[in-house]
Design a protein around this motif. Structure first.
Motif, mmCIF file in Angstrom:
data_model
loop_
_atom_site.group_PDB
_atom_site.id
_atom_site.type_symbol
_atom_site.label_atom_id
_atom_site.label_comp_id
_atom_site.label_asym_id
_atom_site.label_seq_id
_atom_site.Cartn_x
_atom_site.Cartn_y
_atom_site.Cartn_z
ATOM 1 N N THR A 17 0.842 -1.212 0.000
ATOM 2 C CA THR A 17 0.000 0.000 0.000
ATOM 3 C C THR A 17 0.872 1.255 0.000
ATOM 4 O O THR A 17 0.614 2.218 -0.739
ATOM 5 C CB THR A 17 -0.920 0.006 1.231
ATOM 6 O OG1 THR A 17 -1.790 -1.138 1.176
ATOM 7 C CG2 THR A 17 -1.764 1.269 1.260
ATOM 8 N N LEU A 18 1.929 1.253 0.793
ATOM 9 C CA LEU A 18 2.818 2.402 0.868
ATOM 10 C C LEU A 18 3.552 2.610 -0.454
ATOM 11 O O LEU A 18 3.687 3.744 -0.931
ATOM 12 C CB LEU A 18 3.823 2.209 2.007
ATOM 13 C CG LEU A 18 4.783 3.379 2.269
ATOM 14 C CD1 LEU A 18 4.003 4.647 2.599
ATOM 15 C CD2 LEU A 18 5.745 3.038 3.393
ATOM 16 N N LEU A 19 3.994 1.531 -1.083
ATOM 17 C CA LEU A 19 4.674 1.647 -2.371
ATOM 18 C C LEU A 19 3.730 2.184 -3.444
ATOM 19 O O LEU A 19 4.147 2.963 -4.312
ATOM 20 C CB LEU A 19 5.238 0.284 -2.795
ATOM 21 C CG LEU A 19 6.427 -0.231 -1.970
ATOM 22 C CD1 LEU A 19 6.781 -1.654 -2.376
ATOM 23 C CD2 LEU A 19 7.639 0.688 -2.133
ATOM 24 N N ARG A 20 2.454 1.800 -3.368
ATOM 25 C CA ARG A 20 1.482 2.339 -4.322
ATOM 26 C C ARG A 20 1.296 3.832 -4.122
ATOM 27 O O ARG A 20 1.249 4.606 -5.085
ATOM 28 C CB ARG A 20 0.129 1.628 -4.172
ATOM 29 C CG ARG A 20 -0.872 2.031 -5.254
ATOM 30 C CD ARG A 20 -2.269 1.509 -5.014
ATOM 31 N NE ARG A 20 -2.914 2.189 -3.890
ATOM 32 C CZ ARG A 20 -3.224 1.611 -2.745
ATOM 33 N NH1 ARG A 20 -2.943 0.331 -2.527
ATOM 34 N NH2 ARG A 20 -3.824 2.288 -1.786
ATOM 35 N N GLU A 21 1.233 4.283 -2.859
ATOM 36 C CA GLU A 21 1.094 5.717 -2.570
ATOM 37 C C GLU A 21 2.302 6.498 -3.082
ATOM 38 O O GLU A 21 2.151 7.603 -3.620
ATOM 39 C CB GLU A 21 0.928 5.915 -1.062
ATOM 40 C CG GLU A 21 -0.377 5.373 -0.506
ATOM 41 C CD GLU A 21 -0.431 5.453 1.009
ATOM 42 O OE1 GLU A 21 0.602 5.852 1.622
ATOM 43 O OE2 GLU A 21 -1.478 5.110 1.599
ATOM 44 N N ILE A 22 3.489 5.936 -2.905
ATOM 45 C CA ILE A 22 4.709 6.597 -3.384
ATOM 46 C C ILE A 22 4.682 6.708 -4.904
ATOM 47 O O ILE A 22 5.058 7.744 -5.476
ATOM 48 C CB ILE A 22 5.956 5.816 -2.905
ATOM 49 C CG1 ILE A 22 6.076 5.905 -1.384
ATOM 50 C CG2 ILE A 22 7.226 6.351 -3.568
ATOM 51 C CD1 ILE A 22 7.130 4.991 -0.793
ATOM 52 N N LEU B 260 7.142 -2.334 -9.523
ATOM 53 C CA LEU B 260 7.097 -3.798 -9.510
ATOM 54 C C LEU B 260 8.374 -4.360 -8.900
ATOM 55 O O LEU B 260 8.338 -5.298 -8.094
ATOM 56 C CB LEU B 260 6.911 -4.325 -10.933
ATOM 57 C CG LEU B 260 6.965 -5.847 -11.113
ATOM 58 C CD1 LEU B 260 5.867 -6.527 -10.302
ATOM 59 C CD2 LEU B 260 6.849 -6.221 -12.597
ATOM 60 N N LEU B 261 9.519 -3.775 -9.258
ATOM 61 C CA LEU B 261 10.788 -4.232 -8.695
ATOM 62 C C LEU B 261 10.815 -4.024 -7.195
ATOM 63 O O LEU B 261 11.252 -4.904 -6.437
ATOM 64 C CB LEU B 261 11.952 -3.482 -9.364
ATOM 65 C CG LEU B 261 13.349 -3.818 -8.841
ATOM 66 C CD1 LEU B 261 13.663 -5.293 -9.040
ATOM 67 C CD2 LEU B 261 14.403 -2.954 -9.523
#
Length: 381
Positions: free
Chosen positions: A266-271, A350-351
């Motif tokens: 979720t955090l990576l999506r927000e970033i 994705l990475l």
């Protein structure tokens, strides 16, 4: 009155204003006081650490009406002319655009003439490494037998590109990157003088992003002041400058250390949706993991060497208790390999998600070095 950017408005005017370069300023001041002034100086270091500013202060020190003096008055005609950039005997030359042999030959012809007003003629050549080989060769003879009234001050970010024959005829001064704490203190002083309210955490973020460059930090501060309207708070800072948020770095690491993969995704999506640079974010993760290793190995003695706020140190100590030093090292190695793959990767998010998944799996694993050591110890017994 024409607006002047902070980096120019607060440019150092005396040696004491040069932050983080005491090893340079002390040597220069002692040389001036003792009358041991060389004919050629070479200032080298990364961008924005004070090389050109030091060259101008040195020029003032040499031609000030009270000088040569390590403390130029900044009041006499010579000092004021250098500050304004129009002194008749101080020539600032851009090595990138005046790099040919014809320009150096012209310079050689002019240095034979005595100064118009000052006691010295000074040539400040910025980015001197950009000169051609022919230009360096033409300059060599002048550096071997310079007129007594001429001084050269060279500045460069790439000293390794300068021929050794030139280097051997200069006194070299290596300018260091400026520490985060020193940059923050300077930004606090600037904000007070500008009447701008600023949270120290915001200035710390700016200082970190500057990478040891005072000029970069001041340029970022200028932008943040314009954005905030004169009151610097943390809200919106990362979105404005495209910076990684150190708080998000710590949140992601906690999610990974606690095995909360959905929270990490979720955090990576927000970033990603905020348009942040995953390369810079990954570097911030690697740096934070390195700091965790330092804390685990060196304890409180190691904490003193880290450029961290008190709040960040509290969180780092908490994170250090969640994983062993060996596990943190494995996760750090994983992110280091990921950073090597990131360049040119079409889908960086994705990475990062794959790396996050693998980091969660690093639970109870033993580093190969520890395993080898354990086997060796068993063989001895």
């Amino acid at each position: 009155m024409t607006y002047q950017v902070i980096a120019r408005k607060f440019r150092p005017q005396v040696f004491e204003d040069l932050i983080g370069q005491q090893h340079v300023t002390r040597t220069l001041c002692n040389a001036i006081e003792q009358g041991r002034i060389p004919h050629a100086f070479l200032f080298t270091g990364t961008r924005g650490v004070g090389k050109t500013s030091a060259a101008r202060v040195l020029a003032k020190a040499l031609v000030c009406e009270q000088g040569p003096t390590p403390r130029p008055c900044n009041l006499c005609e010579h000092c004021r002319s250098i500050t304004a950039g129009n002194h008749l005997d101080v020539f600032e030359i851009d090595g990138a655009s005046n790099r040919g042999i014809d320009e150096i030959r012209d310079l050689r012809e002019k240095i034979a003439y005595m100064p118009s007003k000052a006691r010295f003629k000074l040539y400040i050549i910025d980015e001197v490494h950009m000169l051609t080989s022919e230009a360096f060769n033409a300059l060599l003879k002048t550096l071997e037998e310079p007129p007594e009234h001429v001084k050269f001050i060279f500045a460069t970010t790439e000293a390794h590109k300068i021929p050794s024959t030139i280097l051997s005829r200069c006194q070299r001064f290596d300018f260091r990157k400026i520490g985060v704490g020193l940059i923050v203190d300077r930004l606090v002083d600037i904000c007070e003088r500008e009447g701008v309210g600023a949270e120290r955490s915001v200035l710390t973020t700016i200082a970190r992003e500057a990478g040891g460059s005072m000029r970069d930090a001041q340029s970022l501060l200028d932008q943040v002041i314009s954005f905030s309207g004169g009151n610097l708070g943390g809200a919106g800072l990362s979105e404005l400058l495209g910076l990684h948020d150190q708080g998000k770095v710590l949140i992601l690491l906690r999610a990974l250390f606690e095995g909360e993969l959905p929270r990490a995704f979720t955090l990576l999506r927000e970033i990603d949706e905020a348009g942040h640079d995953f390369g810079r974010f990954l570097l911030a993760l690697i740096e934070t993991l390195k700091d965790l290793i330092v804390l685990s190995v060196a304890g409180e003695a190691g904490a003193e060497s880290l450029d961290r706020t008190a709040e960040e140190l509290v969180e780092l100590r908490s994170l250090a208790g969640l994983r062993s030093t060996g596990e943190v090292e494995l996760i750090n190695d994983l992110f280091l390999r990921g950073h090597q793959l990131l360049h040119g990767f079409e889908h960086p998010r994705l990475l990062l998600e794959i790396l996050a998944y693998k980091a969660v799996l690093v639970d109870g694993l033993i580093p190969i070095e520890d395993l080898v050591q354990s086997v060796r110890e068993k063989k001895k017994t």
